[in-house]
Scaffold this motif. Structure first.
Motif, PDB file in Angstrom:
ATOM      1  N   VAL A   1     113.289  -8.359 -13.878  1.00 14.27           N
ATOM      2  CA  VAL A   1     115.081  -9.079 -14.616  1.00 14.27           C
ATOM      3  C   VAL A   1     115.883  -9.689 -13.850  1.00 14.27           C
ATOM      4  N   LYS A   2     116.477 -11.069 -13.740  1.00 13.43           N
ATOM      5  CA  LYS A   2     117.404 -11.234 -12.643  1.00 13.43           C
ATOM      6  C   LYS A   2     118.691 -10.908 -12.642  1.00 13.43           C
ATOM      7  N   ASP A   3     119.245 -10.730 -14.665  1.00 17.65           N
ATOM      8  CA  ASP A   3     120.545 -10.335 -14.176  1.00 17.65           C
ATOM      9  C   ASP A   3     120.459  -8.948 -15.311  1.00 17.65           C
ATOM     10  N   LEU A   4     121.059  -8.484 -16.140  1.00 18.81           N
ATOM     11  CA  LEU A   4     121.222  -7.359 -17.133  1.00 18.81           C
ATOM     12  C   LEU A   4     121.699  -8.532 -18.927  1.00 18.81           C
ATOM     13  N   GLU A   5     121.502  -9.438 -18.810  1.00 14.15           N
ATOM     14  CA  GLU A   5     121.671 -10.331 -20.059  1.00 14.15           C
ATOM     15  C   GLU A   5     119.750 -10.772 -20.428  1.00 14.15           C
ATOM     16  N   ASP A   6     118.902 -10.369 -19.530  1.00 13.75           N
ATOM     17  CA  ASP A   6     117.898 -10.333 -19.314  1.00 13.75           C
ATOM     18  C   ASP A   6     117.383  -9.011 -20.578  1.00 13.75           C
ATOM     19  N   LEU A   7     117.655  -8.242 -19.902  1.00 13.91           N
ATOM     20  CA  LEU A   7     117.452  -7.472 -20.733  1.00 13.91           C
ATOM     21  C   LEU A   7     117.412  -7.831 -22.428  1.00 13.91           C
ATOM     22  N   ARG A   8     118.226  -7.886 -22.926  1.00 14.35           N
ATOM     23  CA  ARG A   8     118.569  -8.359 -23.863  1.00 14.35           C
ATOM     24  C   ARG A   8     116.834  -9.336 -24.681  1.00 14.35           C
ATOM     25  N   LYS A   9     116.630 -10.030 -23.636  1.00 17.40           N
ATOM     26  CA  LYS A   9     115.764 -10.789 -24.142  1.00 17.40           C
ATOM     27  C   LYS A   9     114.118  -9.245 -24.480  1.00 17.40           C
ATOM     28  N   THR A  10     114.206  -7.692 -23.618  1.00 12.40           N
ATOM     29  CA  THR A  10     113.238  -7.307 -24.249  1.00 12.40           C
ATOM     30  C   THR A  10     113.158  -7.033 -25.588  1.00 12.40           C
ATOM     31  N   THR A  11     111.774  -6.339 -25.840  1.00 11.01           N
ATOM     32  CA  THR A  11     111.434  -6.049 -27.194  1.00 11.01           C
ATOM     33  C   THR A  11     112.470  -4.665 -27.019  1.00 11.01           C
ATOM     34  N   TRP A  12     112.874  -3.854 -25.864  1.00 16.04           N
ATOM     35  CA  TRP A  12     113.642  -3.010 -26.001  1.00 16.04           C
ATOM     36  C   TRP A  12     114.832  -2.429 -26.550  1.00 16.04           C
ATOM     37  N   PHE A  13     115.432  -3.992 -27.263  1.00 16.19           N
ATOM     38  CA  PHE A  13     116.469  -4.224 -27.485  1.00 16.19           C
ATOM     39  C   PHE A  13     117.057  -4.882 -28.756  1.00 16.19           C
ATOM     40  N   ALA A  14     115.150  -4.482 -29.561  1.00 19.37           N
ATOM     41  CA  ALA A  14     115.135  -5.534 -30.481  1.00 19.37           C
ATOM     42  C   ALA A  14     116.114  -4.196 -31.884  1.00 19.37           C
ATOM     43  N   LYS A  15     115.625  -3.181 -31.463  1.00 19.83           N
ATOM     44  CA  LYS A  15     116.434  -1.857 -32.081  1.00 19.83           C
ATOM     45  C   LYS A  15     117.301  -1.517 -31.982  1.00 19.83           C
TER      46      LYS A  15
END
Length: 301
Positions: free
Chosen positions: A285-299
């Motif tokens: 991920v290039k920044d923390l905003e990219d983390l929002r694209k992961t399946t982890w954050f769907a929940k």
């Protein structure tokens, strides 16, 4: 305990600290040189300070590992030795170091005076905290946020001075005083100085899940089953952070702000070469905003 991708409902999200959430600004070597010059020292460049610091740091890590913990040395004493051994080779034998040099540098690098948060950190954690509060009130999916860092005991204070809300819970402490989930940005901090091991040793990651288990036993029986939790680690170093976390059974993301491992316009799995024969696929991920694209954050939502 599960890595992400299973049916786990809850999320333990842990971050590295230095280089992931905050960085020195300006560089450590510029700040060392600036403080020294203000105290009357001269005759060296910031590059000279950098070379000497790296040598002093490497020596101290070898002789007294883990910020002096292995030798029973206090972290402040450990750093004072590095400061002295950084500047002594740069000065004439007849010139002594100012008594206030080490105290000033220790103070500077214990607070926001020496560091700055990356710009995406506060917005990310503030939004995550709001989502966590909603879930706590609705008894929905739970998220716990931690820090796992090779560091002495200054990290919680540094994070607080930079504007984060940090629970005082550290590995090895009684968790009964921990605040209710969601009221803080960081629920607990695992530092190598407390654990007695440094990343990439898996004991650092086991210490985090142990802290989570103890925390849940106090907070909520409804979410106390650790097998119902995804465990995710985010850091900026490939081997000490991401590969070490994966080897310890965690999911992990490599925070590649400078594009060292991938094109910064891309997000997703990237193959990295460890040596001539070994390659691993890691999530970049290039920044923390990219983390929002992961399946982890769907929940988390």
């Amino acid at each position: 305990m599960q890595k992400s991708g299973g049916r786990a409902r809850n999320l333990l999200l842990c971050f590295d600290a230095f280089g992931t959430l905050f960085k020195p600004q300006p560089s450590i070597f510029e700040q060392y040189g600036d403080v020294a010059r203000k105290l009357g020292l001269s005759g060296f460049s910031d590059d000279d300070v950098a070379k000497s610091f790296k040598q002093a740091f490497k020596h101290e890590c070898k002789v007294h590992p883990n910020y002096g913990k292995a030798s029973g040395i206090k972290a402040a004493t450990w750093w004072t030795s590095i400061i002295r051994n950084t500047f002594k080779p740069l000065l004439p034998p007849s010139q002594s170091l100012p008594e206030d040099l080490a105290p000033q540098l220790l103070h500077r690098f214990s607070s926001k005076e020496g560091y700055v948060l990356f710009p995406d950190v506060l917005p990310f954690l503030e939004e995550l905290r709001k989502a966590r509060l909603r879930h706590v009130r609705s008894e929905d999916v739970q998220t716990v946020v931690g820090i796992i860092t090779n560091s002495d005991d200054r990290v919680p204070g540094i994070l607080e001075s930079l504007g984060l809300k940090v629970d005082q819970l550290r590995f090895g402490q009684d968790v009964s005083a921990g605040q209710a989930g969601g009221e803080v940005d960081i629920d607990f901090v695992v530092m190598s100085y407390d654990v007695g091991f440094e990343k990439p040793h898996r004991r650092m990651f086991d210490a985090a899940t142990e802290t989570l288990r103890n925390l849940l036993a106090v907070r909520s029986a409804a979410h106390a089953g650790i097998d119902s939790w995804d465990v995710v680690y985010v850091g900026d170093e490939l081997e000490k952070d991401v590969l070490a976390a994966e080897d310890a059974g965690w999911s992990a993301a490599l925070l590649d702000r400078e594009g060292r491992y991938s094109d910064q316009t891309k997000f997703g799995p990237t193959t990295v070469t460890l040596d001539a024969t070994v390659k691993r696929s890691v999530l970049v991920v290039k920044d923390l905003e990219d983390l929002r694209k992961t399946t982890w954050f769907a929940k988390v939502g």
